[in-house]
Design a protein around this motif. Structure first.
Motif, mmCIF file in Angstrom:
data_model
loop_
_atom_site.group_PDB
_atom_site.id
_atom_site.type_symbol
_atom_site.label_atom_id
_atom_site.label_comp_id
_atom_site.label_asym_id
_atom_site.label_seq_id
_atom_site.Cartn_x
_atom_site.Cartn_y
_atom_site.Cartn_z
ATOM 1 N N UNK A 112 -7.354 69.572 56.193
ATOM 2 C CA UNK A 112 -8.805 69.502 56.021
ATOM 3 C C UNK A 112 -9.218 69.748 54.595
ATOM 4 N N UNK A 113 -8.498 70.637 53.912
ATOM 5 C CA UNK A 113 -8.845 70.941 52.523
ATOM 6 C C UNK A 113 -8.783 69.666 51.686
ATOM 7 N N UNK A 114 -7.741 68.847 51.915
ATOM 8 C CA UNK A 114 -7.618 67.602 51.159
ATOM 9 C C UNK A 114 -8.738 66.626 51.503
ATOM 10 N N UNK A 115 -9.043 66.537 52.813
ATOM 11 C CA UNK A 115 -10.110 65.603 53.215
ATOM 12 C C UNK A 115 -11.447 66.017 52.637
ATOM 13 N N UNK A 116 -11.720 67.328 52.696
ATOM 14 C CA UNK A 116 -13.009 67.803 52.165
ATOM 15 C C UNK A 116 -13.103 67.558 50.672
ATOM 16 N N UNK A 117 -11.996 67.844 49.986
ATOM 17 C CA UNK A 117 -12.000 67.638 48.537
ATOM 18 C C UNK A 117 -12.259 66.164 48.226
ATOM 19 N N UNK B 181 -6.380 59.211 46.674
ATOM 20 C CA UNK B 181 -5.066 59.849 46.798
ATOM 21 C C UNK B 181 -5.135 61.086 47.700
ATOM 22 N N UNK B 182 -6.226 61.830 47.601
ATOM 23 C CA UNK B 182 -6.378 63.006 48.459
ATOM 24 C C UNK B 182 -6.510 62.600 49.937
ATOM 25 N N UNK B 183 -7.217 61.518 50.182
ATOM 26 C CA UNK B 183 -7.290 61.019 51.568
ATOM 27 C C UNK B 183 -5.884 60.713 52.079
ATOM 28 N N UNK B 184 -5.104 60.063 51.213
ATOM 29 C CA UNK B 184 -3.742 59.697 51.613
ATOM 30 C C UNK B 184 -2.899 60.950 51.866
ATOM 31 N N UNK B 185 -3.049 61.935 50.992
ATOM 32 C CA UNK B 185 -2.282 63.171 51.181
ATOM 33 C C UNK B 185 -2.638 63.841 52.504
ATOM 34 N N UNK B 186 -3.928 63.848 52.824
ATOM 35 C CA UNK B 186 -4.360 64.440 54.089
ATOM 36 C C UNK B 186 -3.675 63.732 55.254
ATOM 37 N N UNK C 161 -15.108 67.916 33.819
ATOM 38 C CA UNK C 161 -14.981 69.241 34.441
ATOM 39 C C UNK C 161 -13.607 69.829 34.138
ATOM 40 N N UNK C 162 -12.589 68.966 34.143
ATOM 41 C CA UNK C 162 -11.231 69.432 33.865
ATOM 42 C C UNK C 162 -11.127 69.937 32.429
ATOM 43 N N UNK C 163 -11.773 69.191 31.522
ATOM 44 C CA UNK C 163 -11.724 69.569 30.118
ATOM 45 C C UNK C 163 -12.357 70.940 29.885
ATOM 46 N N UNK C 164 -13.442 71.201 30.588
ATOM 47 C CA UNK C 164 -14.095 72.511 30.467
ATOM 48 C C UNK C 164 -13.348 73.584 31.236
ATOM 49 N N UNK C 165 -12.268 73.159 31.920
ATOM 50 C CA UNK C 165 -11.485 74.061 32.751
ATOM 51 C C UNK C 165 -12.342 74.640 33.881
ATOM 52 N N UNK C 166 -13.185 73.785 34.479
ATOM 53 C CA UNK C 166 -14.087 74.260 35.534
ATOM 54 C C UNK C 166 -13.877 73.531 36.854
ATOM 55 N N UNK C 167 -12.670 73.001 37.032
ATOM 56 C CA UNK C 167 -12.397 72.276 38.273
ATOM 57 C C UNK C 167 -12.620 73.144 39.490
ATOM 58 N N UNK C 168 -12.209 74.406 39.380
ATOM 59 C CA UNK C 168 -12.288 75.285 40.548
ATOM 60 C C UNK C 168 -13.719 75.690 40.893
ATOM 61 N N UNK C 169 -14.665 75.325 40.005
ATOM 62 C CA UNK C 169 -16.060 75.601 40.346
ATOM 63 C C UNK C 169 -16.623 74.516 41.267
ATOM 64 N N UNK C 170 -15.899 73.396 41.374
ATOM 65 C CA UNK C 170 -16.385 72.304 42.224
ATOM 66 C C UNK C 170 -16.174 72.655 43.692
ATOM 67 N N UNK C 171 -17.096 72.179 44.550
ATOM 68 C CA UNK C 171 -16.954 72.506 45.973
ATOM 69 C C UNK C 171 -15.645 71.974 46.543
ATOM 70 N N UNK C 172 -14.963 72.820 47.269
ATOM 71 C CA UNK C 172 -13.752 72.390 47.969
ATOM 72 C C UNK C 172 -12.506 72.312 47.107
ATOM 73 N N UNK C 173 -12.604 72.659 45.830
ATOM 74 C CA UNK C 173 -11.431 72.583 44.948
ATOM 75 C C UNK C 173 -10.926 73.993 44.644
ATOM 76 N N UNK C 174 -9.746 74.310 45.163
ATOM 77 C CA UNK C 174 -9.113 75.591 44.854
ATOM 78 C C UNK C 174 -8.073 75.378 43.772
ATOM 79 N N UNK C 175 -7.240 76.406 43.620
ATOM 80 C CA UNK C 175 -6.247 76.386 42.544
ATOM 81 C C UNK C 175 -5.255 75.225 42.715
#
Ligand code: DGT
Ligand code: CA
Ligand code: CA
Length: 573
Positions: A28-33, A9-14, A47-61
């Motif tokens: 680019x942010x979408x493609x990298x993610x 889906x992120x590829x499609x959004x990009x 990762x989502x359950x631990x609320x740590x999505x934003x710790x993943x590379x390329x994932x912002x708010x």
């Protein structure tokens, strides 16, 4: 695990954001993610359950929010909205240059044109002229655009291919089972365009690797799915072949599938004369059929009596003879590059402030970095007036006090239609390095264009002729110019010629750069940076230089600062 679904889906959004002309950073942010999600082995839901999505590379708010939304509701509302706004069929015809968005929408809505094939049929039959606002000229442009689109569909620039290959290899490694992995084929040779991407793997679990490969989100179609081989169509449009080979044959397979075919034919001939048989499985004694080499490429070449030949040279363009006589060139390498001599800032059409460019160059360990914004006649590129350039030079001299890296004041100065430079001598003389470039009147006749560039090279302040043929791979042909005359003038007046490392340009191209360097013309390998990460394109420029047999001694920006400046100022009055 929803990782792959979300990546898709992120590829499609990009893609959709790109079509809509959104900010390139967002695209680019979408493609990298998406790429990162392809390589992520942990379940994204965990990762989502631990609320740590934003710790993943390329994932912002923002992206974390989209992931949460998908995990909770099974859809991304922004994406749904964009899909309604830009339907698939419209998307495909908008890839054709020469067809504006308004016309595309009109053809899509009124005539149901939802594929390039339909568009072409309509243009060829002339029926397209019945659409209000489409004249003979628009139709010609559309047909030209279609031809370019078709050419672009068949081969991809090596820069784009390398990114795809790297990201796929990272994903394959992350999902396990991979021992050795290398890209082969034209991508490994760094040929300027690539027909398909070839990847080789050794593995104790071939099935696992193949299964991962065919189920990646970026794999749109699967053409072939065997036990040790698979082919996919990647979402960027290129075919990718994956082969799993035995470790003892990895070097032989790498040699074979790196090609080129013509190079391989020569190597096999040499092997044959020695009573050896060379194949993708190894080097064998022809009589006993015993394997004598195969695990590494070096041992394969050694077995047939040759030194290892760098992949960039394997085009049967003299490299086999050179290898036989111990005359292979000592090719330029990344660590020999001391600075970049073509870079823009937001003073013209670059996308970063001066300070950021300097910091980025410093971080790369460069000894010098140029600031070479456009000159006043390049209005679309925000060219600087003489006063603005003087102001920029003042600013550079001031910043210099805070830095050890040498900041060279430069200009990418337009060569006007008659061959005069866009700035007069009294402006050029204030610069450390002067670049000369053609940015207008591309359609001049061959004698006009040649005389224009030769005249620029006679200017005592000009140092480097940049992107000398103006081509954009798959987009714009080179202008008509007699390069032999250009080279003769460069040689006579002691000028350098650029290999522009931008993946769209690679200009000069390999064979021409080889000729220029043979004539003794210094070659500058420059990135023409407009975004800071364009500085990374240096690797592609170096690869092109290597394909041109170029050594460190022939590269201008391998010179230490003092020698560079002495060279640059030697012909000044
Ligand atoms: P491309 O994909 O058109 O940009 O160019 P390559 O060089 O990657 O060609 P490709 O993908 O068809 O094959 C990869 C390599 O495999 C090629 O460079 C040499 C080797 N190869 C493929 N087919 C043959 C063949 O029929 N004979 C020989 N000697 N080598 C071959
Ligand atoms: Ca290939
Ligand atoms: Ca292939």
């Amino acid at each position: 695990m929803k990782n792959f679904e979300i990546a898709k889906l992120f590829y499609e959004m990009a893609d959709l954001l790109e079509i809509k002309g959104e900010n390139v950073f967002r695209v680019r942010a979408y493609r990298r993610a998406a790429e990162n999600l392809e390589s992520l082995t942990e379940d994204i839901a965990a990762a989502a359950q631990r609320d740590e999505l934003q710790k993943l590379p390329g994932i912002g708010k923002d992206l974390a929010g989209k992931i949460q939304e998908y995990l909770a509701h099974g859809k991304i509302s922004d994406l749904e909205a964009m899909r309604r706004e830009v339907p698939r069929g419209l998307l495909s015809i908008m890839e054709v240059q020469g067809l504006g968005p308004k016309t595309a929408k009109l053809l899509y809505d009124k005539l149901g044109v939802d594929s390039v094939e339909k568009l072409e049929a309509l243009a060829r039959s002339g029926d397209i002229l019945k659409v209000p606002g489409i004249r003979e000229k628009t139709r010609d442009n559309i047909l030209k655009g279609i031809a370019t689109w078709k050419a672009g569909q068949s081969r991809m620039s090596v820069g784009a291919a390398l990114q795809i290959a790297d990201s796929l290899m990272q994903a394959l490694k992350a999902h396990g089972g991979v021992a050795q992995i290398e890209v082969a084929g034209s991508t490994r040779r760094r040929k300027e365009t690539v027909g398909d991407i070839d990847i080789l793997v050794t593995s104790a679990e071939p099935e696992r690797v193949i299964t991962t490969f065919v189920s990646l989100p970026s794999a749109l179609d699967v053409f072939a799915h065997g036990e040790t081989k698979a082919s996919i169509r990647h979402q960027e449009g290129i075919q990718v072949d994956l082969r799993v080979v035995e470790p003892e044959a990895f070097g032989a397979a790498l040699q074979y599938f790196t090609g080129s075919k013509e190079h391989n034919v020569r190597i096999r001939e040499i092997a044959g004369k020695k009573g050896l048989k060379l194949s993708e499985y190894g080097v064998f004694n022809e009589k006993t059929n015993q394997r004598i080499a195969g695990a590494t490429e070096a041992e394969v070449y050694e077995a047939v009596g040759l030194p290892w030949i760098p992949p960039e040279l394997r085009e049967n363009a003299g490299e086999v003879e050179a290898a036989l006589t111990g005359a292979l060139p000592d090719l330029i390498e990344a660590d020999a590059i001391r600075g970049d001599l073509h870079a823009h800032t937001d003073w013209s059409d670059g996308h970063h402030p001066l300070e950021k460019l300097i910091a980025a160059a410093e971080a790369r360990g460069y000894e010098y970095i140029i600031v070479s914004d456009h000159s006043k006649s390049s209005t679309v590129a925000g060219g600087l007036t003489a006063d603005e350039l003087r102001e920029q030079i003042r600013k550079i001299r001031e910043l210099q006090k805070k830095h050890t890296i040498r900041i060279l004041a430069g200009s990418e100065c337009d060569i006007l239609a008659d061959g005069t430079m866009d700035f007069p001598a009294d402006v050029l003389k204030e610069l450390d390095i002067v670049l000369a470039a053609v940015h207008s009147r591309f359609k001049q006749t061959r004698p006009e264009m040649t005389a224009r560039i030769v005249k620029a090279l006679e200017n005592p302040y000009v140092n480097i002729l940049v992107h000398p043929t103006g081509r954009l791979i798959g987009e714009r042909d080179p202008y008509d110019v007699d390069l032999e005359q250009v080279f003769a003038a460069a040689k006579k007046h002691g000028k350098a010629i650029e290999i522009n490392a931008s993946p769209q340009r690679l200009d000069l191209k390999d064979v021409h750069a080889r000729r220029a360097a043979e004539l003794g013309i210094p070659i500058a390998i420059n990135t023409d940076t407009h975004y800071l990460d364009n500085l990374d394109n240096m690797a592609l420029g170096i690869a092109t230089a290597r394909r041109a047999w170029i050594t460190r001694a022939q590269v201008l920006n391998a010179l230490p600062l003092k020698k560079l400046l002495a060279w640059a100022h030697k012909s000044r009055p």
